[in-house]
Enzyme design. Structure first.
Site, PDB file in Angstrom:
ATOM      1  N   HIS A   1      -7.149   1.381  -6.782  1.00 24.57           N
ATOM      2  CA  HIS A   1      -7.451   0.702  -5.464  1.00 24.57           C
ATOM      3  C   HIS A   1      -8.155  -0.458  -6.010  1.00 24.57           C
ATOM      4  CE1 HIS A   1      -7.965  -0.263  -1.461  1.00 24.57           C
ATOM      5  NE2 HIS A   1      -8.619   0.869  -1.192  1.00 24.57           N
TER       6      HIS A   1
ATOM      7  N   GLN B   1     -10.083  -3.095  -3.325  1.00 18.64           N
ATOM      8  CA  GLN B   1     -11.109  -2.499  -2.886  1.00 18.64           C
ATOM      9  C   GLN B   1     -12.683  -2.764  -3.984  1.00 18.64           C
ATOM     10  OE1 GLN B   1     -12.329  -0.646   0.310  1.00 18.64           O
ATOM     11  NE2 GLN B   1     -14.185  -1.284  -0.714  1.00 18.64           N
TER      12      GLN B   1
ATOM     13  N   ASP C   1     -16.819   8.485  -1.782  1.00 18.84           N
ATOM     14  CA  ASP C   1     -15.713   8.344  -1.049  1.00 18.84           C
ATOM     15  C   ASP C   1     -15.584   9.672  -0.422  1.00 18.84           C
ATOM     16  OD1 ASP C   1     -13.242   7.157  -0.355  1.00 18.84           O
ATOM     17  OD2 ASP C   1     -12.372   7.125  -1.866  1.00 18.84           O
TER      18      ASP C   1
ATOM     19  N   ARG D   1       1.015  -1.128   0.018  1.00 17.33           N
ATOM     20  CA  ARG D   1      -0.002  -0.126   0.007  1.00 17.33           C
ATOM     21  C   ARG D   1       0.980   1.454  -0.195  1.00 17.33           C
ATOM     22  NH1 ARG D   1      -5.615   1.026   1.995  1.00 17.33           N
ATOM     23  NH2 ARG D   1      -5.729   3.126   2.761  1.00 17.33           N
TER      24      ARG D   1
ATOM     25  N   CYS E   1     -15.947   3.262   0.588  1.00 17.82           N
ATOM     26  CA  CYS E   1     -14.839   2.356   0.926  1.00 17.82           C
ATOM     27  C   CYS E   1     -14.348   2.644   2.333  1.00 17.82           C
ATOM     28  CB  CYS E   1     -13.658   2.386   0.087  1.00 17.82           C
ATOM     29  SG  CYS E   1     -13.109   3.850  -0.064  1.00 17.82           S
TER      30      CYS E   1
ATOM     31  N   ARG F   1     -13.700  -7.092   1.997  1.00 22.94           N
ATOM     32  CA  ARG F   1     -12.297  -7.072   1.624  1.00 22.94           C
ATOM     33  C   ARG F   1     -11.376  -8.379   1.665  1.00 22.94           C
ATOM     34  NH1 ARG F   1      -9.753  -1.865   1.490  1.00 22.94           N
ATOM     35  NH2 ARG F   1      -8.160  -3.087   1.214  1.00 22.94           N
TER      36      ARG F   1
END
Length: 314
Positions: free
Chosen positions: A128, A131, A224, A101, A264, A292
């Site tokens: 991402h 996700q 988001d 990440r 998310c 996830r």
């Protein structure tokens, strides 16, 4: 050939469907499949703040029979104390997979090119993809088939989630609408790539600046945070420009009557999403957060030995 998962379109439509089917299978029987038995070690590196990513990968690796190894990116000094290439060579001999990440997509690409083992994008500034697999798994659970559904992403579309929804949604055959103010939508190249994919799946990818038109009839509404990591200095300005794109009960009322709402996380109630929405009956945010783990388990298992997994699930 070593496969990695660096961006959403690394999976073909057929492969995406396979991974989602595997995720559903692993969710139904979370302790029955151990492709990382040994235990094989998976190195996890987190250069950005994390809760769901670290928790879900750690739990998922253990459930697959593996050993989650946390590598402190600050102590390692990746790209500073040691080059990315040298770190990749070292970790590739210690771990069977690498989860990272980080910030720059180019750094992740270099890690994948030099490590000799599968590398998984746990978030970069551009994409991402883990996700999105969790999001698609959640939509699939609540809506059945993905192809043909309309999804509206509202707010800051010029972010990793906007890019990933374009690519992953198009791969799934969905109709993706990105809705944000001028200057806050994915670039033309990203729309072009999504449209190229959509031409093969029956989906579509468009920009719609009017949030009401964007959500009209949509089965899936997504938002988001407006203030992503590294954008904190722009907080006040962003709240002003994104105000009309807040996911409120009034806005959701324009979507399909049975629309579901995704976020998310982390979420800021009263900002990009109203408390009545995220905590209301149309929210599937907590299913999404759980998924996830299941989606990432599927990615790790599929990358570890796709041929064997295909045999196991015949």
């Amino acid at each position: 050939m070593t496969r990695s998962f660096l961006r959403d379109d690394d999976l073909t439509p057929v492969e995406q469907a396979e991974v989602l089917a595997l995720a559903a299978s692993l969710k139904a029987a979370p302790y029955d499949h151990k492709p990382l038995a040994g235990p094989r070690t998976v190195a996890m590196i987190f250069d950005k703040a994390t809760l769901r990513t670290q928790a879900s990968f750690s739990a998922g690796i253990a459930e697959l029979g593996g050993n989650p190894m946390l590598v402190d990116g600050g102590l390692a000094g990746i790209g500073k104390r040691e080059s990315i290439a040298d770190v990749a060579r070292v970790l590739g001999r210690q771990a069977s997979q690498i989860v990272w990440r980080t910030y720059a997509q180019a750094s992740l690409d270099e890690m994948a090119a030099m490590s000799g083992v599968p590398v998984i994008n746990a978030l970069t500034d551009d994409f991402h993809p883990c996700q999105l697999l969790a999001d698609l798994l959640t939509v699939q659970e609540h809506k059945g088939a993905l192809a043909g559904l309309t999804v509206a992403f509202l707010g800051d579309g010029a972010c990793n989630m906007g890019n990933s929804w374009l690519l992953a949604g198009a791969t799934a055959g969905m109709h993706v609408r990105i809705s944000g103010p001028e200057g806050y939508v994915p670039d033309e190249a990203m729309f072009a790539r999504a449209s190229e994919i959509a031409a093969t799946t029956g989906g579509s990818a468009v920009s719609e600046s009017d949030p009401v038109k964007a959500v009209a009839g949509a089965e899936v509404v997504v938002t988001d945070t407006w203030i992503s990591m590294g954008k904190e200095a722009e907080a006040d300005a962003r709240r002003t420009v994104f105000g009309p794109y807040a996911v409120t009960p009034d806005l959701v009322a324009h979507a399909s009557a049975d629309a579901i709402v995704l976020h998310c996380l982390p979420a800021y109630r009263g900002s990009e999403i109203a408390a009545e929405v995220i905590d209301g009956p149309q929210s599937v945010v907590w299913d999404e957060a759980e998924n996830r783990r299941h989606a990432q388990k599927a990615v790790m298992a599929w990358l570890q030995d796709p041929a064997r997994l295909e045999a196991d699930h015949e």
